[in-house]
Write a protein that holds these residues in place. Sequence first.
Motif, PDB file in Angstrom:
ATOM      1  N   UNK A 142       0.918  -1.283  -0.163  1.00 37.27           N
ATOM      2  CA  UNK A 142      -0.192   0.147  -0.039  1.00 37.27           C
ATOM      3  C   UNK A 142       0.842   1.250  -0.133  1.00 37.27           C
ATOM      4  N   UNK A 143       2.105   1.332   0.843  1.00 35.38           N
ATOM      5  CA  UNK A 143       2.836   2.422   0.881  1.00 35.38           C
ATOM      6  C   UNK A 143       3.560   2.646  -0.288  1.00 35.38           C
ATOM      7  N   UNK A 144       4.022   1.453  -1.199  1.00 33.79           N
ATOM      8  CA  UNK A 144       4.779   1.718  -2.305  1.00 33.79           C
ATOM      9  C   UNK A 144       3.716   1.777  -3.619  1.00 33.79           C
ATOM     10  N   UNK A 145       2.458   1.845  -3.708  1.00 29.09           N
ATOM     11  CA  UNK A 145       1.796   2.012  -4.547  1.00 29.09           C
ATOM     12  C   UNK A 145       0.717   3.120  -4.490  1.00 29.09           C
ATOM     13  N   UNK A 146       0.757   4.296  -3.903  1.00 26.91           N
ATOM     14  CA  UNK A 146      -0.212   5.302  -3.480  1.00 26.91           C
ATOM     15  C   UNK A 146      -0.981   5.704  -4.961  1.00 26.91           C
ATOM     16  N   UNK A 147      -2.245   5.946  -4.618  1.00 23.47           N
ATOM     17  CA  UNK A 147      -3.070   6.223  -5.752  1.00 23.47           C
ATOM     18  C   UNK A 147      -3.715   7.576  -5.461  1.00 23.47           C
ATOM     19  N   UNK A 148      -4.164   8.358  -6.170  1.00 21.54           N
ATOM     20  CA  UNK A 148      -5.294   9.195  -6.056  1.00 21.54           C
ATOM     21  C   UNK A 148      -6.531   9.614  -6.940  1.00 21.54           C
ATOM     22  N   UNK A 352       2.942  11.004  -7.595  1.00 24.11           N
ATOM     23  CA  UNK A 352       2.193  10.561  -6.219  1.00 24.11           C
ATOM     24  C   UNK A 352       3.389   9.733  -5.222  1.00 24.11           C
ATOM     25  N   UNK A 353       4.221   8.924  -5.867  1.00 23.32           N
ATOM     26  CA  UNK A 353       5.107   8.349  -4.931  1.00 23.32           C
ATOM     27  C   UNK A 353       6.059   9.512  -4.308  1.00 23.32           C
ATOM     28  N   UNK A 354       6.419  10.507  -5.063  1.00 29.46           N
ATOM     29  CA  UNK A 354       7.412  11.477  -4.509  1.00 29.46           C
ATOM     30  C   UNK A 354       6.406  12.355  -3.337  1.00 29.46           C
ATOM     31  N   UNK A 355       5.399  12.601  -3.438  1.00 31.48           N
ATOM     32  CA  UNK A 355       4.371  13.239  -2.738  1.00 31.48           C
ATOM     33  C   UNK A 355       4.295  12.349  -1.429  1.00 31.48           C
ATOM     34  N   UNK A 356       4.137  11.169  -1.510  1.00 30.96           N
ATOM     35  CA  UNK A 356       3.915  10.416  -0.314  1.00 30.96           C
ATOM     36  C   UNK A 356       5.381  10.394   0.373  1.00 30.96           C
ATOM     37  N   UNK A 357       6.479  10.052  -0.181  1.00 31.07           N
ATOM     38  CA  UNK A 357       7.599   9.943   0.647  1.00 31.07           C
ATOM     39  C   UNK A 357       7.912  11.230   1.324  1.00 31.07           C
ATOM     40  N   UNK A 358       7.705  12.485   0.471  1.00 31.69           N
ATOM     41  CA  UNK A 358       7.894  13.719   1.082  1.00 31.69           C
ATOM     42  C   UNK A 358       7.000  14.032   2.316  1.00 31.69           C
ATOM     43  N   UNK A 359       5.483  13.330   2.392  1.00 27.66           N
ATOM     44  CA  UNK A 359       4.692  13.475   3.482  1.00 27.66           C
ATOM     45  C   UNK A 359       5.070  12.660   4.720  1.00 27.66           C
ATOM     46  N   UNK A 360       5.994  11.555   4.440  1.00 25.96           N
ATOM     47  CA  UNK A 360       6.480  10.601   5.228  1.00 25.96           C
ATOM     48  C   UNK A 360       7.739  11.113   5.929  1.00 25.96           C
ATOM     49  N   UNK A 361       8.416  12.018   5.175  1.00 21.81           N
ATOM     50  CA  UNK A 361       9.635  12.481   5.618  1.00 21.81           C
ATOM     51  C   UNK A 361      10.856  11.442   5.702  1.00 21.81           C
ATOM     52  N   UNK A 362      10.887  10.486   4.869  1.00 22.58           N
ATOM     53  CA  UNK A 362      11.758   9.448   4.945  1.00 22.58           C
ATOM     54  C   UNK A 362      12.760   9.593   3.978  1.00 22.58           C
ATOM     55  N   UNK A 363      13.888   8.913   4.027  1.00 22.47           N
ATOM     56  CA  UNK A 363      15.244   9.248   3.358  1.00 22.47           C
ATOM     57  C   UNK A 363      15.016   8.784   1.743  1.00 22.47           C
TER      58      UNK A 363
END
Length: 363
Positions: A142-148, A352-363
């Motif tokens: 789910x985390x690796x396949x975000x959808x909007x 979408x994946x970049x937006x999700x990673x940014x929102x999580x604050x992950x490296x």
Amino acid sequence: MDSPPSGAQGPCGKAPDSRQVLFLRTFKMTEQAQSHNTPALLPKAMSNGIPPRSDLPLPDRADIITDNVLKLAEATPNPRTRFIFQTLIKHLHGFVNETDLTTDEWMAAIQFLTRVGQTCTPLRQEMILLSDVLGVSALVDSLNNPVEGNATENTVLGPFYTEDTLHIANGETIASEGKGEYMFVEGQVLTTEGVPIPNVIIDTWESDSDGRSLYDTQYSNRSHPDCRGRLRSADDGSFAFRAIVPVAYPIPGDGPVGELLLAMNRHNMRPNHLHMVLEAPGYHKLVTAFYPEGCKFIQSDSVFGVKKSLVVKLEHVDDEGEARKRGFPAGASFKLMRLNIVMLTNEQFKIYRAKHAESKGTV
């Protein structure tokens, strides 16, 4: 130190360093032993060549152990790997502290994980099954396949996908006669803007429902693929095929993961579902499944694969003319599954994946 195995190379074709030599020698000896069904002889114990640290305090409290492990993790060269190890250590040590884990409980966990590994074979992956029943597989997916928006959601692939499948034309069947109640699947593959996507490769598979509720690969006498097929969407994005109504089935319960579910007072059933994988140039690969509503296991799927948007309604059709029109050889009734599947472009997925990673604050 002895020279490395003949022909061994490190990254980019360079000669391996002392740490790689140990791994290569061990791998080569184990490989040779396995080919002769003889126990592997381990190499003589030796230092890996990394110098010691002299700035770590000797523990006189339990929390210093955690601090020292975290300090050692700081030396991990790759930033992402360092972040993962440091986070893992914090949560793992935090778990031990929070639960006040006893030595007997720790040893029981070690023995359990050992048995999980020993249960694995080329055809059975008990370690993935453990990840599944703890919800980790579904969470990672789910985390690796975000959808909007209206894009169709991903879900877990499951262990029964295979390249060995039937190639069918639109409207043909994926299931041999007598495998279960007739079902006709029809739909269209679209972009997020509603534009049809032609020539999408669609892989689909399901368990049978003739009393055993097994996938074809679970039969020891399997001679050909059944209840699975591969087709392409038409110019207008449409697709259709004959199948059977999927039924609920149990995941393997005869190993350590089955024992874990019993200890947690959990069932080992998966709700009925139809798997699909869709691929097309320029689009993000979609791995999904559709779950007919009404199954009693749908809210407690043993591997947490069900998502609200993937639950579908089956229509009941009782019309002999319609049954023949769709190619069913007997009877008048069948179930109808209608699907609109929306795929993301590769560019949309990256955004979408970049937006999700940014929102999580992950490296």
